[in-house]
Design a protein around this motif. Structure first.
Motif, PDB file in Angstrom:
ATOM      1  N   ASP A  29      -9.778   2.179  -1.533  1.00 53.14           N
ATOM      2  CA  ASP A  29     -10.192   0.540  -1.085  1.00 53.14           C
ATOM      3  C   ASP A  29      -9.004  -0.224  -0.849  1.00 53.14           C
ATOM      4  OD1 ASP A  29     -12.625   1.383  -2.264  1.00 53.14           O
ATOM      5  OD2 ASP A  29     -12.358   0.180  -4.196  1.00 53.14           O
ATOM      6  N   GLU A  30      -7.842  -0.106  -1.138  1.00 49.57           N
ATOM      7  CA  GLU A  30      -6.723  -0.693  -0.643  1.00 49.57           C
ATOM      8  C   GLU A  30      -6.664  -0.270   0.762  1.00 49.57           C
ATOM      9  OE1 GLU A  30      -1.912  -1.606  -1.878  1.00 49.57           O
ATOM     10  OE2 GLU A  30      -3.192  -0.392  -3.051  1.00 49.57           O
ATOM     11  N   MET A  31      -6.488   1.160   0.802  1.00 48.57           N
ATOM     12  CA  MET A  31      -6.191   1.805   2.449  1.00 48.57           C
ATOM     13  C   MET A  31      -7.347   1.241   3.234  1.00 48.57           C
ATOM     14  SD  MET A  31      -3.464   3.153   2.818  1.00 48.57           S
ATOM     15  CE  MET A  31      -3.869   3.865   4.253  1.00 48.57           C
ATOM     16  N   ASP A  32      -8.418   1.274   2.904  1.00 48.54           N
ATOM     17  CA  ASP A  32      -9.673   0.743   3.575  1.00 48.54           C
ATOM     18  C   ASP A  32      -9.436  -0.514   4.131  1.00 48.54           C
ATOM     19  OD1 ASP A  32     -10.763   3.407   3.319  1.00 48.54           O
ATOM     20  OD2 ASP A  32     -12.349   2.586   1.925  1.00 48.54           O
ATOM     21  N   MET A  33      -9.242  -1.509   3.217  1.00 44.38           N
ATOM     22  CA  MET A  33      -8.811  -2.737   3.503  1.00 44.38           C
ATOM     23  C   MET A  33      -7.771  -2.993   4.580  1.00 44.38           C
ATOM     24  SD  MET A  33      -7.043  -6.221   2.189  1.00 44.38           S
ATOM     25  CE  MET A  33      -5.633  -4.960   1.591  1.00 44.38           C
ATOM     26  N   VAL A  34      -6.486  -2.389   4.120  1.00 39.70           N
ATOM     27  CA  VAL A  34      -5.211  -2.522   5.081  1.00 39.70           C
ATOM     28  C   VAL A  34      -5.781  -1.910   6.490  1.00 39.70           C
ATOM     29  CG1 VAL A  34      -3.119  -1.783   5.356  1.00 39.70           C
ATOM     30  CG2 VAL A  34      -3.644  -2.518   3.207  1.00 39.70           C
ATOM     31  N   SER A  35      -6.322  -0.768   6.372  1.00 42.49           N
ATOM     32  CA  SER A  35      -6.762  -0.379   7.862  1.00 42.49           C
ATOM     33  C   SER A  35      -7.661  -0.981   8.525  1.00 42.49           C
ATOM     34  CB  SER A  35      -7.560   1.148   7.660  1.00 42.49           C
ATOM     35  OG  SER A  35      -7.709   1.845   8.813  1.00 42.49           O
ATOM     36  N   LYS A  36      -8.637  -1.479   8.114  1.00 43.10           N
ATOM     37  CA  LYS A  36      -9.514  -2.376   8.621  1.00 43.10           C
ATOM     38  C   LYS A  36      -9.088  -3.730   9.189  1.00 43.10           C
ATOM     39  CE  LYS A  36     -13.961  -5.262   7.716  1.00 43.10           C
ATOM     40  NZ  LYS A  36     -14.748  -5.652   6.877  1.00 43.10           N
TER      41      LYS A  36
ATOM     42  N   ALA B 248       0.841  -1.195   0.114  1.00 34.34           N
ATOM     43  CA  ALA B 248       0.092   0.031  -0.036  1.00 34.34           C
ATOM     44  C   ALA B 248       0.975   1.345  -0.112  1.00 34.34           C
ATOM     45  CB  ALA B 248      -0.862   0.123   1.200  1.00 34.34           C
ATOM     46  N   MET B 249       1.927   1.175   0.777  1.00 28.22           N
ATOM     47  CA  MET B 249       2.918   2.305   0.914  1.00 28.22           C
ATOM     48  C   MET B 249       3.644   2.717  -0.410  1.00 28.22           C
ATOM     49  SD  MET B 249       4.243   4.875   2.475  1.00 28.22           S
ATOM     50  CE  MET B 249       4.260   4.654   4.371  1.00 28.22           C
ATOM     51  N   HIS B 250       3.814   1.571  -1.158  1.00 28.31           N
ATOM     52  CA  HIS B 250       4.405   1.672  -2.520  1.00 28.31           C
ATOM     53  C   HIS B 250       3.293   2.575  -3.312  1.00 28.31           C
ATOM     54  CE1 HIS B 250       6.759   0.695  -6.205  1.00 28.31           C
ATOM     55  NE2 HIS B 250       5.479   0.077  -6.528  1.00 28.31           N
ATOM     56  N   ASP B 251       2.095   1.856  -3.424  1.00 30.65           N
ATOM     57  CA  ASP B 251       1.015   2.260  -4.541  1.00 30.65           C
ATOM     58  C   ASP B 251       0.837   3.934  -4.084  1.00 30.65           C
ATOM     59  OD1 ASP B 251       0.808  -0.413  -5.318  1.00 30.65           O
ATOM     60  OD2 ASP B 251      -0.860  -0.736  -4.191  1.00 30.65           O
ATOM     61  N   VAL B 252       0.626   4.126  -2.751  1.00 29.31           N
ATOM     62  CA  VAL B 252       0.384   5.540  -2.503  1.00 29.31           C
ATOM     63  C   VAL B 252       1.622   6.305  -2.971  1.00 29.31           C
ATOM     64  CG1 VAL B 252       0.249   7.134  -0.485  1.00 29.31           C
ATOM     65  CG2 VAL B 252      -0.896   4.958  -0.703  1.00 29.31           C
TER      66      VAL B 252
ATOM     67  N   ILE C 259      -7.453  11.439 -11.003  1.00 26.85           N
ATOM     68  CA  ILE C 259      -8.224  11.690  -9.792  1.00 26.85           C
ATOM     69  C   ILE C 259      -9.255  10.488  -9.461  1.00 26.85           C
ATOM     70  CG2 ILE C 259      -9.752  13.203  -8.365  1.00 26.85           C
ATOM     71  CD1 ILE C 259      -8.560  15.729  -9.980  1.00 26.85           C
ATOM     72  N   GLY C 260      -9.780   9.843 -10.511  1.00 24.53           N
ATOM     73  CA  GLY C 260     -10.626   8.586 -10.438  1.00 24.53           C
ATOM     74  C   GLY C 260     -10.046   7.791  -9.927  1.00 24.53           C
ATOM     75  N   GLY C 261      -8.744   7.424 -10.212  1.00 28.27           N
ATOM     76  CA  GLY C 261      -7.897   6.373  -9.781  1.00 28.27           C
ATOM     77  C   GLY C 261      -7.709   6.150  -8.506  1.00 28.27           C
ATOM     78  N   ARG C 262      -7.915   7.412  -7.762  1.00 27.76           N
ATOM     79  CA  ARG C 262      -7.859   7.517  -6.220  1.00 27.76           C
ATOM     80  C   ARG C 262      -8.767   6.386  -5.607  1.00 27.76           C
ATOM     81  NH1 ARG C 262     -11.639   9.715  -2.879  1.00 27.76           N
ATOM     82  NH2 ARG C 262     -12.602  10.671  -4.490  1.00 27.76           N
ATOM     83  N   GLU C 263      -9.768   5.896  -6.161  1.00 28.33           N
ATOM     84  CA  GLU C 263     -10.849   5.071  -5.259  1.00 28.33           C
ATOM     85  C   GLU C 263     -10.073   3.686  -5.409  1.00 28.33           C
ATOM     86  OE1 GLU C 263     -11.986   6.680  -8.008  1.00 28.33           O
ATOM     87  OE2 GLU C 263     -13.110   8.195  -6.936  1.00 28.33           O
ATOM     88  N   GLU C 264      -9.123   3.375  -6.161  1.00 28.01           N
ATOM     89  CA  GLU C 264      -8.507   1.828  -6.011  1.00 28.01           C
ATOM     90  C   GLU C 264      -7.527   1.959  -4.750  1.00 28.01           C
ATOM     91  OE1 GLU C 264      -6.505   1.323  -9.822  1.00 28.01           O
ATOM     92  OE2 GLU C 264      -8.360   1.218 -10.994  1.00 28.01           O
ATOM     93  N   ILE C 265      -6.757   3.239  -4.710  1.00 24.61           N
ATOM     94  CA  ILE C 265      -6.144   3.024  -3.391  1.00 24.61           C
ATOM     95  C   ILE C 265      -7.005   3.504  -2.304  1.00 24.61           C
ATOM     96  CG2 ILE C 265      -4.194   4.600  -2.578  1.00 24.61           C
ATOM     97  CD1 ILE C 265      -2.996   5.127  -5.351  1.00 24.61           C
TER      98      ILE C 265
END
Length: 121
Positions: free
Chosen positions: A97-104, A62-66, A89-95
């Protein structure tokens, strides 16, 4: 674009926090492992060792992607300061979602881990 860049900076801070916490978690887990010989407890120790290994990989990915997203935004802003690329800007949703998964996953594991520590310490 500035908004997306700020989100990336927030995500990086959150991921750094997760990495710091993982170091603490591993230290405590080593302490539990060294003080216990009960096979049930050692099985739980192994479970958390594996979980932390997987989580560390997810955090690093996730850090790499961000970082890539942030770099892309900054390069685009520098090259074309008045241009907003909707697709970028639209591609932000993918990251997101990834951040939401990692955080959860992080917070659920932290909760489970603290429950385990409360039982064995």
């Amino acid at each position: 674009m500035a908004h997306v860049h700020l989100m990336c900076e927030d995500w990086k801070r959150e991921l750094k926090y997760f990495k710091q916490e993982m170091t603490f978690f591993r230290g405590k887990l080593d302490e539990v492992a060294s003080k216990n010989t009960n096979m049930d407890i050692l099985a739980q120790v192994e479970h958390f060792e594996n979980k932390f290994l997987i989580m560390s990989g997810n955090i690093n990915e996730a850090m790499h992607d961000v970082k890539l997203k942030s770099k892309s935004i900054m390069e685009r802003a520098e090259a074309q300061p008045n241009y907003i690329n909707v697709k970028m800007i639209g591609g932000r949703e993918e990251i997101q979602d990834e951040m939401d998964m990692v955080s959860k996953d992080f917070y659920q594991t932290k909760k489970d881990y603290y429950r385990f520590l409360a039982e064995v310490l």
